[in-house]
Design a protein around this motif. Structure first.
Motif, mmCIF file in Angstrom:
data_model
loop_
_atom_site.group_PDB
_atom_site.id
_atom_site.type_symbol
_atom_site.label_atom_id
_atom_site.label_comp_id
_atom_site.label_asym_id
_atom_site.label_seq_id
_atom_site.Cartn_x
_atom_site.Cartn_y
_atom_site.Cartn_z
ATOM 1 N N VAL A 105 0.789 -1.399 0.062
ATOM 2 C CA VAL A 105 0.022 -0.130 0.032
ATOM 3 C C VAL A 105 0.867 1.142 -0.076
ATOM 4 O O VAL A 105 1.822 1.636 0.818
ATOM 5 C CB VAL A 105 -0.714 -0.037 1.349
ATOM 6 N N ILE A 106 0.606 2.092 -0.961
ATOM 7 C CA ILE A 106 1.653 3.182 -1.128
ATOM 8 C C ILE A 106 0.789 4.508 -0.783
ATOM 9 O O ILE A 106 -0.351 4.796 -1.312
ATOM 10 C CB ILE A 106 1.759 3.485 -2.483
ATOM 11 N N GLN A 107 1.257 5.260 0.292
ATOM 12 C CA GLN A 107 0.881 6.384 0.699
ATOM 13 C C GLN A 107 1.657 7.520 0.339
ATOM 14 O O GLN A 107 2.844 7.528 0.613
ATOM 15 C CB GLN A 107 0.517 6.199 2.241
ATOM 16 N N GLY A 108 1.031 8.676 -0.046
ATOM 17 C CA GLY A 108 1.830 9.881 -0.522
ATOM 18 C C GLY A 108 2.447 9.789 -1.946
ATOM 19 O O GLY A 108 2.374 8.639 -2.708
ATOM 20 N N PRO A 109 3.048 10.739 -2.355
ATOM 21 C CA PRO A 109 3.550 10.846 -3.911
ATOM 22 C C PRO A 109 4.808 9.970 -4.033
ATOM 23 O O PRO A 109 5.373 9.698 -3.055
ATOM 24 C CB PRO A 109 3.911 12.404 -3.705
ATOM 25 N N THR A 110 5.000 9.744 -5.265
ATOM 26 C CA THR A 110 6.059 8.712 -5.584
ATOM 27 C C THR A 110 6.589 8.958 -7.086
ATOM 28 O O THR A 110 5.844 9.727 -7.861
ATOM 29 C CB THR A 110 5.719 7.174 -5.595
ATOM 30 N N ILE A 111 7.676 8.697 -7.156
ATOM 31 C CA ILE A 111 8.334 8.844 -8.860
ATOM 32 C C ILE A 111 8.951 7.430 -9.034
ATOM 33 O O ILE A 111 9.074 6.564 -8.049
ATOM 34 C CB ILE A 111 9.307 9.735 -8.850
ATOM 35 N N GLU A 112 9.172 7.084 -10.321
ATOM 36 C CA GLU A 112 9.885 5.770 -10.675
ATOM 37 C C GLU A 112 11.027 6.071 -11.508
ATOM 38 O O GLU A 112 11.072 6.800 -12.392
ATOM 39 C CB GLU A 112 8.842 4.841 -11.600
ATOM 40 N N SER A 174 8.243 13.194 -0.417
ATOM 41 C CA SER A 174 7.275 14.140 0.063
ATOM 42 C C SER A 174 6.742 15.018 -1.122
ATOM 43 O O SER A 174 7.243 15.255 -2.310
ATOM 44 C CB SER A 174 7.802 15.237 1.154
ATOM 45 N N ASN A 175 5.577 15.936 -0.813
ATOM 46 C CA ASN A 175 5.177 16.728 -1.682
ATOM 47 C C ASN A 175 6.185 17.560 -2.253
ATOM 48 O O ASN A 175 6.127 18.093 -3.454
ATOM 49 C CB ASN A 175 3.823 17.174 -1.338
ATOM 50 N N LYS A 178 8.707 16.389 -4.485
ATOM 51 C CA LYS A 178 8.186 15.907 -5.889
ATOM 52 C C LYS A 178 7.910 17.165 -6.877
ATOM 53 O O LYS A 178 8.642 17.175 -7.544
ATOM 54 C CB LYS A 178 6.845 15.247 -5.754
ATOM 55 N N SER A 179 7.718 18.364 -5.914
ATOM 56 C CA SER A 179 7.852 19.601 -6.653
ATOM 57 C C SER A 179 9.272 20.127 -7.038
ATOM 58 O O SER A 179 9.606 20.767 -8.138
ATOM 59 C CB SER A 179 7.137 20.508 -5.578
ATOM 60 N N ILE A 180 10.022 19.808 -6.359
ATOM 61 C CA ILE A 180 11.651 20.198 -6.367
ATOM 62 C C ILE A 180 11.993 19.328 -7.613
ATOM 63 O O ILE A 180 12.657 20.003 -8.749
ATOM 64 C CB ILE A 180 12.712 19.759 -5.356
ATOM 65 N N ILE A 181 11.655 18.172 -7.879
ATOM 66 C CA ILE A 181 12.221 17.204 -8.851
ATOM 67 C C ILE A 181 11.418 17.636 -10.096
ATOM 68 O O ILE A 181 12.115 17.814 -11.214
ATOM 69 C CB ILE A 181 11.753 15.840 -8.473
ATOM 70 N N LYS A 182 10.145 17.760 -10.047
ATOM 71 C CA LYS A 182 9.545 18.389 -11.409
ATOM 72 C C LYS A 182 9.786 19.682 -11.858
ATOM 73 O O LYS A 182 10.047 19.719 -13.104
ATOM 74 C CB LYS A 182 8.032 18.491 -11.101
ATOM 75 N N LYS A 183 10.277 20.604 -11.048
ATOM 76 C CA LYS A 183 10.699 21.736 -11.524
ATOM 77 C C LYS A 183 12.080 21.792 -12.132
ATOM 78 O O LYS A 183 12.278 22.377 -13.127
ATOM 79 C CB LYS A 183 11.058 22.861 -10.261
ATOM 80 N N GLU A 184 12.773 20.889 -11.514
ATOM 81 C CA GLU A 184 14.438 20.478 -11.815
ATOM 82 C C GLU A 184 14.243 19.898 -13.179
ATOM 83 O O GLU A 184 14.910 20.361 -14.312
ATOM 84 C CB GLU A 184 15.253 19.821 -11.024
ATOM 85 N N LEU A 185 13.474 19.104 -13.530
ATOM 86 C CA LEU A 185 13.457 18.390 -14.439
ATOM 87 C C LEU A 185 12.580 19.204 -15.993
ATOM 88 O O LEU A 185 13.344 19.135 -17.075
ATOM 89 C CB LEU A 185 12.254 17.102 -14.701
ATOM 90 N N ASP A 186 11.834 20.151 -15.767
ATOM 91 C CA ASP A 186 11.293 20.714 -16.661
ATOM 92 C C ASP A 186 12.246 22.016 -17.179
ATOM 93 O O ASP A 186 12.345 22.360 -18.203
ATOM 94 C CB ASP A 186 10.065 21.713 -15.993
ATOM 95 N N LYS A 187 13.146 22.387 -15.946
ATOM 96 C CA LYS A 187 14.233 23.222 -16.415
ATOM 97 C C LYS A 187 15.045 22.783 -17.350
ATOM 98 O O LYS A 187 15.681 23.361 -18.293
ATOM 99 C CB LYS A 187 14.780 23.709 -14.839
ATOM 100 N N ARG A 188 15.636 21.499 -17.165
ATOM 101 C CA ARG A 188 16.551 20.896 -17.790
ATOM 102 C C ARG A 188 16.184 20.600 -19.365
ATOM 103 O O ARG A 188 16.955 20.663 -20.238
ATOM 104 C CB ARG A 188 17.158 19.691 -17.054
ATOM 105 N N GLU A 211 19.838 13.490 -5.935
ATOM 106 C CA GLU A 211 20.712 13.731 -5.062
ATOM 107 C C GLU A 211 20.114 15.049 -4.400
ATOM 108 O O GLU A 211 20.714 15.494 -3.345
ATOM 109 C CB GLU A 211 21.999 13.671 -5.331
ATOM 110 N N MET A 212 19.468 15.894 -5.355
ATOM 111 C CA MET A 212 18.953 17.046 -4.755
ATOM 112 C C MET A 212 18.044 16.926 -3.642
ATOM 113 O O MET A 212 17.939 17.887 -2.667
ATOM 114 C CB MET A 212 18.330 17.777 -5.755
ATOM 115 N N ILE A 213 17.482 15.756 -3.338
ATOM 116 C CA ILE A 213 16.730 15.488 -2.229
ATOM 117 C C ILE A 213 17.065 14.554 -1.243
ATOM 118 O O ILE A 213 16.212 13.759 -0.563
ATOM 119 C CB ILE A 213 15.083 15.155 -2.796
ATOM 120 N N GLY A 214 18.488 14.165 -1.291
ATOM 121 C CA GLY A 214 19.024 13.312 -0.458
ATOM 122 C C GLY A 214 19.188 12.134 -0.924
ATOM 123 O O GLY A 214 19.371 11.190 0.185
#
Length: 257
Positions: A105-112, A174-175, A178-188, A211-214
Protein backbone atom coordinates in the motif's frame (compact mmCIF):
# COMPACT_ATOMS: atom_id res chain seq x y z
CA UNK A 1 -22.45 -9.25 -25.05
CA UNK A 2 -19.44 -10.93 -23.42
CA UNK A 3 -20.63 -14.44 -24.24
CA UNK A 4 -22.00 -13.81 -27.77
CA UNK A 5 -19.48 -11.33 -29.17
CA UNK A 6 -17.90 -12.13 -32.54
CA UNK A 7 -15.31 -10.59 -34.81
CA UNK A 8 -14.89 -11.29 -38.51
CA UNK A 9 -11.15 -10.71 -38.74
CA UNK A 10 -7.96 -10.08 -36.74
CA UNK A 11 -7.63 -6.94 -34.61
CA UNK A 12 -4.43 -5.27 -33.44
CA UNK A 13 -0.88 -5.38 -34.74
CA UNK A 14 -0.61 -5.77 -38.54
CA UNK A 15 -4.27 -6.87 -38.67
CA UNK A 16 -7.29 -6.10 -40.83
CA UNK A 17 -8.85 -3.95 -38.09
CA UNK A 18 -12.38 -3.64 -39.46
CA UNK A 19 -14.11 -0.88 -37.48
CA UNK A 20 -16.89 -3.16 -36.17
CA UNK A 21 -14.32 -5.73 -35.02
CA UNK A 22 -12.14 -3.07 -33.40
CA UNK A 23 -15.19 -1.67 -31.59
CA UNK A 24 -16.07 -5.13 -30.27
CA UNK A 25 -12.54 -5.74 -28.98
CA UNK A 26 -12.41 -2.29 -27.40
CA UNK A 27 -15.66 -2.99 -25.53
CA UNK A 28 -14.50 -6.41 -24.36
CA UNK A 29 -11.13 -5.11 -23.17
CA UNK A 30 -12.78 -2.25 -21.29
CA UNK A 31 -15.10 -4.73 -19.62
CA UNK A 32 -12.04 -6.37 -18.09
CA UNK A 33 -9.86 -3.30 -17.52
CA UNK A 34 -12.55 -1.33 -15.67
CA UNK A 35 -12.07 -3.80 -12.82
CA UNK A 36 -8.50 -2.52 -12.42
CA UNK A 37 -8.36 1.13 -11.22
CA UNK A 38 -4.79 1.44 -12.49
CA UNK A 39 -5.78 0.88 -16.12
CA UNK A 40 -6.90 3.65 -18.47
CA UNK A 41 -9.94 2.59 -20.50
CA UNK A 42 -9.88 2.64 -24.29
CA UNK A 43 -11.94 5.01 -26.39
CA UNK A 44 -14.67 2.87 -27.99
CA UNK A 45 -14.58 4.42 -31.46
CA UNK A 46 -13.79 1.46 -33.74
CA UNK A 47 -10.36 2.85 -34.61
CA UNK A 48 -7.04 1.07 -34.25
CA UNK A 49 -4.53 2.74 -31.95
CA UNK A 50 -1.27 2.01 -30.18
CA UNK A 51 -3.19 1.99 -26.92
CA UNK A 52 -5.46 -0.76 -28.27
CA UNK A 53 -2.47 -2.82 -29.36
CA UNK A 54 -0.82 -2.42 -25.96
CA UNK A 55 -4.03 -3.39 -24.16
CA UNK A 56 -4.35 -6.54 -26.27
CA UNK A 57 -0.74 -7.42 -25.48
CA UNK A 58 -1.32 -6.91 -21.75
CA UNK A 59 -4.43 -9.10 -21.82
CA UNK A 60 -2.52 -11.82 -23.64
CA UNK A 61 0.33 -11.68 -21.14
CA UNK A 62 -2.19 -12.18 -18.34
CA UNK A 63 -3.61 -15.12 -20.28
CA UNK A 64 -0.22 -16.77 -20.79
CA UNK A 65 -0.26 -16.60 -24.59
CA UNK A 66 2.95 -16.99 -26.66
CA UNK A 67 4.91 -13.75 -27.09
CA UNK A 68 4.74 -14.04 -30.88
CA UNK A 69 0.97 -13.43 -30.82
CA UNK A 70 0.98 -10.43 -28.51
CA UNK A 71 -0.71 -7.28 -29.74
CA UNK A 72 -3.00 -9.11 -32.18
CA UNK A 73 -6.14 -11.15 -31.59
CA UNK A 74 -8.00 -13.30 -34.13
CA UNK A 75 -11.54 -14.72 -34.30
CA UNK A 76 -12.35 -18.31 -33.35
CA UNK A 77 -9.27 -18.64 -31.14
CA UNK A 78 -8.84 -19.57 -27.50
CA UNK A 79 -7.57 -16.06 -26.81
CA UNK A 80 -10.75 -14.47 -28.17
CA UNK A 81 -12.82 -16.92 -26.11
CA UNK A 82 -10.99 -15.72 -22.99
CA UNK A 83 -11.52 -12.09 -23.97
CA UNK A 84 -15.24 -12.73 -24.47
CA UNK A 85 -15.59 -14.36 -21.05
CA UNK A 86 -17.47 -12.41 -18.37
CA UNK A 87 -14.82 -10.38 -16.49
CA UNK A 88 -15.71 -12.04 -13.18
CA UNK A 89 -14.93 -15.45 -14.69
CA UNK A 90 -11.67 -14.41 -16.35
CA UNK A 91 -10.55 -12.62 -13.17
CA UNK A 92 -8.58 -9.70 -14.65
CA UNK A 93 -7.66 -8.11 -11.31
CA UNK A 94 -6.60 -11.44 -9.80
CA UNK A 95 -4.42 -12.26 -12.81
CA UNK A 96 -2.93 -8.77 -12.77
CA UNK A 97 -2.05 -9.15 -9.07
CA UNK A 98 -0.36 -12.50 -9.77
CA UNK A 99 1.47 -11.08 -12.78
CA UNK A 100 2.81 -8.01 -10.93
CA UNK A 101 3.43 -9.76 -7.62
CA UNK A 102 2.48 -8.49 -4.14
CA UNK A 103 2.12 -4.74 -4.11
CA UNK A 104 2.48 -2.68 -0.95
CA UNK A 105 0.00 0.00 0.00
CA UNK A 106 1.57 3.25 -1.16
CA UNK A 107 0.73 6.43 0.71
CA UNK A 108 1.88 9.80 -0.52
CA UNK A 109 3.57 10.87 -3.78
CA UNK A 110 6.05 8.72 -5.67
CA UNK A 111 8.27 8.79 -8.73
CA UNK A 112 9.70 5.85 -10.65
CA UNK A 113 13.31 5.63 -11.81
CA UNK A 114 13.83 3.44 -14.88
CA UNK A 115 17.07 1.61 -15.67
CA UNK A 116 17.30 0.08 -19.15
CA UNK A 117 19.75 -2.57 -20.35
CA UNK A 118 22.40 -1.73 -22.96
CA UNK A 119 22.04 -1.46 -26.73
CA UNK A 120 25.19 -1.75 -28.81
CA UNK A 121 23.47 -0.50 -31.96
CA UNK A 122 22.54 2.80 -30.35
CA UNK A 123 25.16 5.48 -29.73
CA UNK A 124 25.44 6.38 -26.06
CA UNK A 125 23.27 3.46 -24.93
CA UNK A 126 25.93 0.77 -24.86
CA UNK A 127 26.00 0.97 -21.06
CA UNK A 128 22.25 1.23 -20.63
CA UNK A 129 19.84 4.08 -20.12
CA UNK A 130 18.09 5.83 -17.22
CA UNK A 131 14.99 7.99 -16.98
CA UNK A 132 12.47 9.33 -14.45
CA UNK A 133 8.69 8.93 -14.53
CA UNK A 134 6.69 11.58 -12.73
CA UNK A 135 2.89 11.58 -13.02
CA UNK A 136 2.88 9.37 -16.14
CA UNK A 137 5.46 11.43 -18.04
CA UNK A 138 8.96 10.06 -18.61
CA UNK A 139 11.85 12.53 -18.63
CA UNK A 140 14.60 11.02 -20.78
CA UNK A 141 17.97 12.62 -21.58
CA UNK A 142 18.98 11.26 -25.00
CA UNK A 143 22.04 12.24 -27.09
CA UNK A 144 19.77 14.30 -29.36
CA UNK A 145 17.61 16.09 -26.78
CA UNK A 146 15.98 16.00 -23.35
CA UNK A 147 12.53 14.61 -24.07
CA UNK A 148 9.23 14.27 -22.20
CA UNK A 149 7.36 11.13 -23.26
CA UNK A 150 4.15 9.25 -22.45
CA UNK A 151 4.91 6.51 -19.93
CA UNK A 152 2.75 3.71 -21.31
CA UNK A 153 3.77 4.23 -24.92
CA UNK A 154 7.47 4.55 -24.01
CA UNK A 155 7.56 1.33 -21.98
CA UNK A 156 5.63 -0.60 -24.62
CA UNK A 157 7.94 0.66 -27.38
CA UNK A 158 11.05 -0.40 -25.48
CA UNK A 159 9.99 -3.87 -24.36
CA UNK A 160 8.17 -4.86 -27.57
CA UNK A 161 9.90 -3.14 -30.52
CA UNK A 162 13.30 -2.10 -29.20
CA UNK A 163 13.33 -5.20 -26.96
CA UNK A 164 15.04 -3.92 -23.83
CA UNK A 165 14.63 -5.11 -20.26
CA UNK A 166 13.72 -2.36 -17.82
CA UNK A 167 13.92 -2.20 -14.02
CA UNK A 168 11.69 0.33 -12.31
CA UNK A 169 12.40 1.63 -8.80
CA UNK A 170 9.35 3.26 -7.22
CA UNK A 171 10.54 5.89 -4.74
CA UNK A 172 8.55 7.46 -1.94
CA UNK A 173 8.98 11.19 -1.34
CA UNK A 174 7.23 14.24 0.06
CA UNK A 175 5.09 16.71 -1.85
CA UNK A 176 7.86 19.28 -1.52
CA UNK A 177 10.48 16.87 -2.86
CA UNK A 178 8.26 15.92 -5.77
CA UNK A 179 7.81 19.61 -6.58
CA UNK A 180 11.60 20.13 -6.49
CA UNK A 181 12.18 17.22 -8.87
CA UNK A 182 9.44 18.31 -11.29
CA UNK A 183 10.72 21.87 -11.38
CA UNK A 184 14.31 20.74 -11.99
CA UNK A 185 13.30 18.28 -14.72
CA UNK A 186 11.27 20.92 -16.55
CA UNK A 187 14.18 23.34 -16.27
CA UNK A 188 16.62 20.86 -17.80
CA UNK A 189 14.24 19.99 -20.62
CA UNK A 190 13.85 23.69 -21.45
CA UNK A 191 17.61 24.34 -21.34
CA UNK A 192 18.40 21.20 -23.34
CA UNK A 193 22.15 21.59 -22.80
CA UNK A 194 24.53 19.63 -25.06
CA UNK A 195 24.78 15.93 -24.27
CA UNK A 196 27.90 14.64 -22.54
CA UNK A 197 28.41 11.02 -21.55
CA UNK A 198 30.50 12.09 -18.55
CA UNK A 199 28.67 15.19 -17.34
CA UNK A 200 25.25 15.44 -19.00
CA UNK A 201 24.03 11.95 -19.84
CA UNK A 202 20.81 10.14 -18.97
CA UNK A 203 22.21 8.64 -15.77
CA UNK A 204 24.18 11.67 -14.58
CA UNK A 205 20.99 13.74 -14.84
CA UNK A 206 18.94 11.24 -12.85
CA UNK A 207 21.68 10.93 -10.22
CA UNK A 208 22.05 14.69 -9.78
CA UNK A 209 18.29 15.21 -9.46
CA UNK A 210 17.83 12.42 -6.92
CA UNK A 211 20.73 13.71 -4.85
CA UNK A 212 19.03 17.11 -4.70
CA UNK A 213 16.54 15.49 -2.30
CA UNK A 214 19.13 13.42 -0.44
CA UNK A 215 19.00 10.06 -2.25
CA UNK A 216 22.54 8.78 -2.80
CA UNK A 217 22.78 7.82 -6.47
CA UNK A 218 26.44 7.01 -7.06
CA UNK A 219 29.21 5.04 -5.42
CA UNK A 220 31.12 7.71 -3.44
CA UNK A 221 34.34 5.71 -3.77
CA UNK A 222 34.46 6.54 -7.48
CA UNK A 223 34.28 10.27 -6.84
CA UNK A 224 37.67 10.22 -5.14
CA UNK A 225 39.16 10.08 -8.61
CA UNK A 226 39.04 13.61 -10.12
CA UNK A 227 39.16 12.21 -13.65
CA UNK A 228 35.77 10.59 -13.16
CA UNK A 229 34.01 13.98 -13.04
CA UNK A 230 30.25 13.58 -12.69
CA UNK A 231 30.17 10.28 -14.54
CA UNK A 232 27.53 7.89 -13.20
CA UNK A 233 26.64 4.81 -15.23
CA UNK A 234 23.10 3.37 -15.32
CA UNK A 235 24.37 0.25 -13.54
CA UNK A 236 26.00 2.30 -10.78
CA UNK A 237 22.79 4.30 -10.47
CA UNK A 238 20.74 1.11 -10.11
CA UNK A 239 23.03 -0.36 -7.45
CA UNK A 240 23.16 2.85 -5.41
CA UNK A 241 19.48 3.79 -5.53
CA UNK A 242 18.35 0.20 -4.85
CA UNK A 243 19.95 0.47 -1.42
CA UNK A 244 17.89 3.50 -0.44
CA UNK A 245 15.19 3.06 2.15
CA UNK A 246 13.03 5.28 -0.03
CA UNK A 247 12.55 2.50 -2.59
CA UNK A 248 9.21 0.87 -1.87
CA UNK A 249 8.86 -1.32 -4.94
CA UNK A 250 11.06 -2.85 -7.65
CA UNK A 251 9.33 -3.73 -10.93
CA UNK A 252 10.76 -5.84 -13.76
CA UNK A 253 9.50 -4.95 -17.23
CA UNK A 254 10.72 -7.87 -19.35
CA UNK A 255 11.27 -7.44 -23.08
CA UNK A 256 9.30 -9.49 -25.60
CA UNK A 257 11.50 -12.24 -27.08
Amino acid sequence: MATTARISGPVGRAAMNHPKDVFTVQQLLNGHMQRDPCRKLLREDGRWSRALERSIATFQQLSGSPVMTQGRIAPATRMFELLAQPPAIFGYERRMAQFMGPEPVIQGPTIEVFIFDGRFISSGSQWGHAAIDIDGKIYSRAPTKYAVLDREEYIHENIHRVKRDIIGLVIRLSNEEKSIIKKELDKRVKENKPYSITANSCSTNVAEILEMIGILSHDPRFKNNPSSGHLTSPKELLLAVSKSGRVIRKVNYSKAN
